[in-house]
Enzyme design. Structure first.
Site, PDB file in Angstrom:
ATOM      1  N   ASP A 189       0.330   8.337  -0.703  1.00  0.00           N
ATOM      2  CA  ASP A 189       1.552   7.902  -0.023  1.00  0.00           C
ATOM      3  C   ASP A 189       2.377   9.073   0.481  1.00  0.00           C
ATOM      4  OD1 ASP A 189       1.084   5.226  -0.276  1.00  0.00           O
ATOM      5  OD2 ASP A 189       2.507   4.879  -1.894  1.00  0.00           O
ATOM      6  N   HIS A 244      -3.429  -0.016  -0.595  1.00  0.00           N
ATOM      7  CA  HIS A 244      -2.424   0.818  -1.253  1.00  0.00           C
ATOM      8  C   HIS A 244      -2.991   2.217  -1.445  1.00  0.00           C
ATOM      9  CE1 HIS A 244       0.889  -1.916  -1.966  1.00  0.00           C
ATOM     10  NE2 HIS A 244       0.043  -2.846  -2.386  1.00  0.00           N
TER      11      HIS A 244
END
Length: 388
Positions: free
Chosen positions: A171, A141
């Site tokens: 991200d 992540h």
């Protein structure tokens, strides 16, 4: 829209990417945000949702990364599912997917299968680790990607742990924005040459690339490889955050001498305050600045500094930011369908972007897309999914 095709622009066409067709294989995180940005700029984005919806757990009506898109539901594990996606890819300019390396190939919708149907297609791949390398097949992540890239280690106080910047830095900054840059550059190439290609966008690559200036400073001896010891990481007392009398916070970014002089005057620093260029007395200067900020509330300091060249601003919450007078004047945030959200960015003088559609509910547009993209088999899929 690929060169040589005569398809009309998609519905609600408008913005600099009007007429560009994008297929998004549904996922979470940076790929949906990237396709939202393309959709905000006018692209006709069709999101291929899986049966049962995404794993994010947010009500689809509030998933803003699906705004300005249309959705079809296709089960890629079902016989015939891959053929439906390939039918869309054949008519698309760009396809985006965010699976682990090899997953799209196993599902029958990898780059080779898509390019066999559409050699001009730009195939954008969004991952954390990239398509190759020792960790390529590993789960991960945002927080782990920016940690590995050296980016997370630069953020936070000297004596505490690194500060986690939500998932904005990895991200979206290191991932989505690099994916969008890559696929638009590849689209330009495809239109010029007729040849599509694969864009391998990895968050570790993008997050590392964001630090280009810092790496230059490091090589020049102007940056120390530790937190809160440098000009732009909170180590400098006149580029830092300070607590106010009411427990709120103010930021100071008075880097240039003229701006610092204005800051020192308005803050009320004494004439015998340490020279800002004396690094040995930075801690002493920081203490003086902190003492001054602690004497008034955030509101009082904001009113004092606002409109000046002191480069001081309050730290606002999300709701407060949406109500800030400057951002309101620019309509940086808008309320549509009862949801306050950031407006499309950046801004264009001739082809403005807009919010045309609310977040797409999974499968809501299957029949519509089948008609507009001329994929009749999708209409059959829509009929089957709506049967009792």
């Amino acid at each position: 829209m690929a060169e040589g095709r005569n398809d009309p622009p998609g519905p609600d066409a408008g913005g600099p990417l009007a007429g560009v067709r994008v297929v998004e294989l549904a996922g979470i995180g940076p790929a949906p945000f990237a396709s939202m940005l393309l959709a905000d700029l006018g692209a006709d984005v069709v999101r291929v949702d899986r049966p049962g919806g995404a794993r994010l757990g947010v009500d689809p009506d509030h998933d803003l990364t699906n705004r300005n898109k249309r959705s079809v539901v296709i089960d890629l594990k079902d016989q015939g599912g891959a053929a439906l996606v390939l039918g869309l890819a054949e008519r698309a300019d760009i396809l985006l997917e965010g699976n682990r390396p090899g997953v799209a190939e196993r599902l029958g919708v990898g780059p080779a299968a898509c390019h066999a149907r559409n050699p001009r297609l730009v195939y954008g791949r969004m991952t954390g680790w990239g398509q190759d390398g020792p960790l390529a097949a590993s789960a991960g992540h945002d927080i782990g990607y920016i940690a590995t890239a050296g980016t997370l280690g630069m953020i936070g106080s000297a004596g505490g742990p690194p500060a986690v910047p939500a998932n904005l830095l990895g991200d979206y900054a290191g991932g989505s924005l690099y994916l969008v840059t890559g696929v638009l550059a590849a689209l330009h190439h495809a239109r010029a040459t007729g040849a599509g290609q694969v864009v391998d966008a990895a968050i570790v690559d993008g997050a590392a690339h964001l630090g280009a200036m810092i790496w230059g400073m490091l090589s020049a001896g102007a940056w120390q490889d530790r937190r809160a010891a440098n000009l732009l990481d909170g180590g400098c007392p006149y580029y830092a955050v300070y607590e106010t009398a009411d427990g709120a916070w103010m930021t100071v970014g008075a880097l240039e001498p003229a701006f610092y002089a204005e800051f020192a005057r308005l803050l009320g620093l004494p004439d015998d305050a340490p020279d800002r260029g004396d690094l040995a007395r930075w801690d002493e200067l920081r203490s003086l600045i902190a003492e001054r900020f602690a004497t008034r509330t955030r509101k009082e300091w904001t009113e004092l500094f606002e409109g000046s060249d002191a480069c001081v601003a309050p730290v606002l919450s999300l709701y407060e930011a949406a109500e800030h007078p400057h951002l309101a004047a620019r309509t940086t945030f808008v309320t549509t369908g009862g949801i306050t959200q950031p407006a499309p960015a950046p801004r264009f003088s001739a082809t403005p972007a807009s919010l045309r559609r609310p977040p797409a509910r999974p499968g809501a547009h299957t029949a519509e897309v089948a008609r507009d993209w001329d994929v009749p088999a999708l209409a059959t899929e829509a009929d089957r999914s709506t049967r009792p």
